[in-house]
Design an enzyme around this catalytic site. Structure first.
Site, mmCIF file in Angstrom:
data_model
loop_
_atom_site.group_PDB
_atom_site.id
_atom_site.type_symbol
_atom_site.label_atom_id
_atom_site.label_comp_id
_atom_site.label_asym_id
_atom_site.label_seq_id
_atom_site.Cartn_x
_atom_site.Cartn_y
_atom_site.Cartn_z
ATOM 1 N N LYS A 113 11.467 44.201 88.275
ATOM 2 C CA LYS A 113 11.741 44.843 86.949
ATOM 3 C C LYS A 113 13.112 45.152 86.828
ATOM 4 O O LYS A 113 13.728 45.715 87.802
ATOM 5 C CB LYS A 113 10.723 45.776 86.584
ATOM 6 C CG LYS A 113 10.910 46.644 85.098
ATOM 7 C CD LYS A 113 9.610 47.393 84.971
ATOM 8 C CE LYS A 113 9.815 48.727 85.611
ATOM 9 N NZ LYS A 113 11.018 49.578 84.937
ATOM 10 N N GLU A 115 16.031 47.220 83.677
ATOM 11 C CA GLU A 115 16.023 47.631 82.319
ATOM 12 C C GLU A 115 16.786 46.968 81.296
ATOM 13 O O GLU A 115 18.205 46.866 81.791
ATOM 14 C CB GLU A 115 16.387 49.136 82.461
ATOM 15 C CG GLU A 115 15.250 50.079 83.210
ATOM 16 C CD GLU A 115 15.682 51.515 83.342
ATOM 17 O OE1 GLU A 115 16.605 51.954 82.519
ATOM 18 O OE2 GLU A 115 14.808 52.235 84.066
ATOM 19 N N GLU A 183 8.886 51.448 76.641
ATOM 20 C CA GLU A 183 8.895 52.884 77.150
ATOM 21 C C GLU A 183 9.504 53.811 75.941
ATOM 22 O O GLU A 183 10.314 53.634 75.430
ATOM 23 C CB GLU A 183 9.486 53.494 78.251
ATOM 24 C CG GLU A 183 9.693 54.702 78.619
ATOM 25 C CD GLU A 183 10.167 55.052 79.987
ATOM 26 O OE1 GLU A 183 10.514 54.140 80.810
ATOM 27 O OE2 GLU A 183 9.945 56.294 80.489
HETATM 28 O O1 KIV Z 1 10.225 53.776 87.227
HETATM 29 C C1 KIV Z 1 9.438 53.741 86.707
HETATM 30 O O2 KIV Z 1 8.113 54.419 87.596
HETATM 31 C C2 KIV Z 1 9.109 52.821 85.596
HETATM 32 C C3 KIV Z 1 7.692 53.118 84.823
HETATM 33 C C4 KIV Z 1 7.729 54.577 84.385
HETATM 34 C C5 KIV Z 1 7.676 52.148 83.850
HETATM 35 O O3 KIV Z 1 9.983 52.319 85.273
#
Ligand code: KIV
Length: 259
Positions: A113, A115, A183
């Site tokens: 993941k 951002e 988010e």
């Molecule tokens: O870093 C994290 O835990 C996240 C979640 C809150 C989606 O990105």
């Protein structure tokens, strides 16, 4: 393969059919408990910087931190799909993004993941071209909190903000992201993104109920970081208080033995 093992394909089939729950884990017992509880998706989030390592935000988390914690989580995995965040400054260029995404995959991540929206599209495409499943993250971006004056602000409040979010989400979906965390996006905009994206699962956190799934930081859900709880979370248990109490009771139970 074990029929109960969750894969990215499993999740794609869930869109529109059943809700998805995802939680964060950072160590072996935390991950094992979630996996045993049937949580289908585990994220080794860079939130570990705040709730485990004691930093004020996520910007100090390193690739070494992520790999170390991811390895512990992966040791506990049986059925859950486990992925990890690319931390701040770890995906500045497509080449760097691929290098670091590969490091996470080598440590056991089944997806990564990162951002951002269209501004990181070259990195997203490069990761996907390596065959690494990608989860996006739009709305409030914790890795950018310092640029936002230290405030975690709700996104999508005005029409310009709404349009940026929608266009970013569609761009991530077109690139091939299988899911995207939303988010602190206003609930109507989160609902609109979900309708606009027929293939990409939307996973909300503080973005209302109209997402394909929800994700929480586990420490918030179980009251394990009692010094701060986001407004949109009601802890189900108060682990922090239980630990304090257990320690106090144990201390009080100690009797002095005369030599
Ligand atoms: O870093 C994290 O835990 C996240 C979640 C809150 C989606 O990105």
């Amino acid at each position: 393969m074990d029929a109960r093992k969750i894969t990215v394909e499993t999740l794609r089939e869930w869109k529109g059919c059943r809700p998805l729950g995802a939680l964060t884990a950072y160590d072996y017992p935390g991950a094992r408990l979630l996996d045993e509880a049937g949580v289908p998706v585990i994220l080794v989030g860079d939130s570990l910087g705040m709730v485990v390592l004691g930093h004020p935000d996520t910007t100090q988390v390193t690739m070494e931190d992520m790999v170390h914690h991811l390895r512990a989580v992966v040791r506990a995995r049986t059925h859950a799909l486990v992925g990890a965040d690319l931390p701040y400054m770890a995906y500045e260029t497509p080449a760097q993004a691929v290098r670091n995404a590969r490091r996470l995959v080598e440590a056991g991540a089944e997806y990564v993941k990162a951002e951002g929206g269209r501004e990181i599209l070259p990195q997203v495409r490069a990761i996907l071209a390596e065959g690494i499943p990608f989860m996006g993250h739009l709305g409030m971006l914790p890795q950018h909190v310092l640029e936002e004056g230290g405030k975690y602000r709700i996104k999508g409040r005005d029409d310009a903000g709404r349009r940026i979010l929608l266009e970013d989400a569609v761009a991530l979906e077109d690139a091939g992201a299988f899911a995207c965390v939303l988010e602190l996006v206003t609930p109507p905009v989160a609902a609109e993104i979900r309708s606009a994206c027929a293939r990409m699962l939307t996973i909300g956190i503080g973005s209302g109920p109209d997402c394909d799934g929800q994700i929480l930081v586990t420490h918030d859900l179980v009251g394990a970081f009692p010094w701060f709880t986001p407004r949109f979370v009601t802890p189900r248990v108060r682990t922090g208080e239980s630990i304090r109490l257990a320690a106090q009771e144990w201390l009080a139970s100690l009797a002095l033995r005369k030599a």
